[in-house]
Design an enzyme around this catalytic site. Sequence first.
Site, mmCIF file in Angstrom:
data_model
loop_
_atom_site.group_PDB
_atom_site.id
_atom_site.type_symbol
_atom_site.label_atom_id
_atom_site.label_comp_id
_atom_site.label_asym_id
_atom_site.label_seq_id
_atom_site.Cartn_x
_atom_site.Cartn_y
_atom_site.Cartn_z
ATOM 1 N N TRP A 134 -1.615 8.006 1.739
ATOM 2 C CA TRP A 134 -2.144 9.211 2.389
ATOM 3 C C TRP A 134 -1.049 9.950 3.127
ATOM 4 O O TRP A 134 -1.003 11.178 3.110
ATOM 5 C CB TRP A 134 -3.322 8.877 3.309
ATOM 6 C CG TRP A 134 -4.517 8.390 2.554
ATOM 7 C CD1 TRP A 134 -5.112 7.166 2.628
ATOM 8 C CD2 TRP A 134 -5.266 9.109 1.550
ATOM 9 N NE1 TRP A 134 -6.172 7.079 1.759
ATOM 10 C CE2 TRP A 134 -6.286 8.249 1.086
ATOM 11 C CE3 TRP A 134 -5.160 10.389 0.997
ATOM 12 C CZ2 TRP A 134 -7.203 8.642 0.102
ATOM 13 C CZ3 TRP A 134 -6.069 10.780 0.020
ATOM 14 C CH2 TRP A 134 -7.079 9.914 -0.411
ATOM 15 N N ASP A 141 -3.659 11.620 11.335
ATOM 16 C CA ASP A 141 -4.744 11.441 10.377
ATOM 17 C C ASP A 141 -5.431 10.129 10.761
ATOM 18 O O ASP A 141 -4.888 9.052 10.539
ATOM 19 C CB ASP A 141 -4.183 11.371 8.954
ATOM 20 C CG ASP A 141 -5.255 11.101 7.902
ATOM 21 O OD1 ASP A 141 -6.431 10.912 8.275
ATOM 22 O OD2 ASP A 141 -4.899 11.080 6.693
ATOM 23 N N LYS A 184 -15.652 7.718 6.242
ATOM 24 C CA LYS A 184 -15.340 6.312 6.515
ATOM 25 C C LYS A 184 -16.143 5.817 7.730
ATOM 26 O O LYS A 184 -16.947 4.937 7.605
ATOM 27 C CB LYS A 184 -13.845 6.120 6.766
ATOM 28 C CG LYS A 184 -13.002 5.984 5.494
ATOM 29 C CD LYS A 184 -12.623 7.290 4.868
ATOM 30 C CE LYS A 184 -11.849 7.123 3.578
ATOM 31 N NZ LYS A 184 -10.827 8.127 3.403
HETATM 32 C C1 LIG Z 1 -9.881 8.864 2.733
HETATM 33 C C2 LIG Z 1 -8.658 9.336 3.420
HETATM 34 C C3 LIG Z 1 -8.129 10.618 3.221
HETATM 35 C C4 LIG Z 1 -8.725 11.600 2.230
HETATM 36 O O1 LIG Z 1 -9.892 12.121 2.708
HETATM 37 P P1 LIG Z 1 -10.675 13.267 1.893
HETATM 38 O O2 LIG Z 1 -11.770 13.599 2.864
HETATM 39 O O3 LIG Z 1 -11.158 12.655 0.616
HETATM 40 O O4 LIG Z 1 -9.751 14.393 1.652
HETATM 41 C C5 LIG Z 1 -7.010 10.976 3.939
HETATM 42 N N1 LIG Z 1 -6.428 10.132 4.798
HETATM 43 C C6 LIG Z 1 -6.900 8.890 5.013
HETATM 44 C C7 LIG Z 1 -6.212 7.991 5.987
HETATM 45 C C8 LIG Z 1 -8.030 8.448 4.331
HETATM 46 O O5 LIG Z 1 -8.503 7.212 4.534
#
Ligand SMILES: *Cc1c(COP(=O)(O)O)cnc(C)c1O
Length: 360
Positions: free
Chosen positions: A102, A172, A196
Site C-alpha cells: 500500500w 494511511d 476494515k
Molecule cells: C485496503 C487498504 C487500502 C486500499 O483501500 P481502498 O479503499 O480499496 O482504496 C489502502 N491502504 C491500506 C493500508 C489498506 O489496508
Amino acid sequence: MSKRAINFSAGPAVLPLPVLEEAQRDLVNYKGTGMSVMEMSHRSPAYDEIHQTTIATIRTLLSISDDYDVLLMQGGASSQFSLIPMNLMTSGKADYVDTGAWSTKAIKEARRVGSVNVAGSSEADEFNRIPTQDELQLDPTADYVHITTNNTIRGTVWNYVPEVGDVPLVADASSNIMSEPMDVNRFGLIYAGAQKNLGPAGVTVVIIRKDLVAKGDDGIGTMFQYRTHAAKNSLYNTPPCWPIYMVGLVARWVASQGGLEAMQRANREKANLIYDLLDASDFYRGTVVKECRSLMNIPFRLPSEELEKRFVAESAVAGMTNLKGHRSVGGIRASIYNAMPRQGVETLVAFMKEFERTHG
Ligand SMILES: *Cc1c(COP(=O)(O)O)cnc(C)c1O
C-alpha cells in the site's frame, strides 16, 4: 438463519453482529420515516442527524480537537493516494516510508505530482518490519511525511509515531484506525477506507488539520480539494449515505464496548492467542519481526505450500473463511479486526493445534 461464517477477510471484513441486526431492523423503515436510509434525501433532517452523529462519534472516540476537520469522502483510500499530493505537495516534494504494497502504491501516485524521497524502506527485509526512527532520512523541507500505520498484507504495524519535526505527518490508517487509541495531534492528516475497521466499503474517513485544508491548491477540480468537503461538512454533493450510517452504528458499538482502550485490550488478547501459538510451534512460522507485529493482520507460514492449501481447505470446512494469504505473498493470513469475536480466534487456534497434531 444459517450459521454465520467465521470470517478472517482482510477487507471488506466482518462487522459486529449487533450492528448488522440493528441495520436489519431499520432497513425498510428507518425510525418511522417510512423509508430506508438508502432512499432518503441527503438533505433530510433524518439523514442530517445520522451524518452529524457519525462525525461526532468518530470525534469523541479519537478525541479529535477543533483544530481538525473530519471528512467523509468517496473513492477509497486509493483515491487519497492521489488527493494528498495534489493538495499538500505545494513545494513539490514529500517524504514517504515504504513498508509494503500500500505504501508502494501511495508512492507511485505521489510521483505523478512531484518528487518523492523514500525516507525509509524495509523492502530489503521483505517488508517484515518497520524502519526505526534512526533509519529514517527525513527532509526537513518536505511538504509532508507519509506512513502506512498498519500494513494489511505484510502484517506489520508502526509501534511508534515517528518524530518528524514541523513537517506534517500523513498516515494511511485504513487497517488499524479505531483498533487502539491514537494521538491525532501528532498527525497532519489521517485517512482510512471504512471496510476494515469502520464499516462497509464506500466511505473514506479523512481527519485533516485545518491549516492543511487551507494550504491546499485551489486550482484543482472542486471534488478533489479538501476545502470543498471541509466547507460543506462533507455534504457538498451526495455523500455515501448508507455506508456513513453503518460507520455511525459501528462507532457507537465501539463506544458501547468501552472505547478505544477497551478495543486495544481485546485486540491484544485476541492477537496473542495466535502469536503465542506461533512462538511455541515448530510447525507454524510467523513472518514478522516480533516488535512490529500487527494486532489486526497475522500472516504465517506452514512447512510447505501443499500443507497451506490443505489448511485453507480444511479450515473452510470447519466454518472459517478467507484465511488464504494475499496473492502477492502467499501463506496464511488471519485478519482479526475489532469486530472479530474472541470466540472466532479461539476456534482458529483450536483448529491450528489440531491441524498441527494431524499433519505435523
Ligand atoms: C485496503 C487498504 C487500502 C486500499 O483501500 P481502498 O479503499 O480499496 O482504496 C489502502 N491502504 C491500506 C493500508 C489498506 O489496508
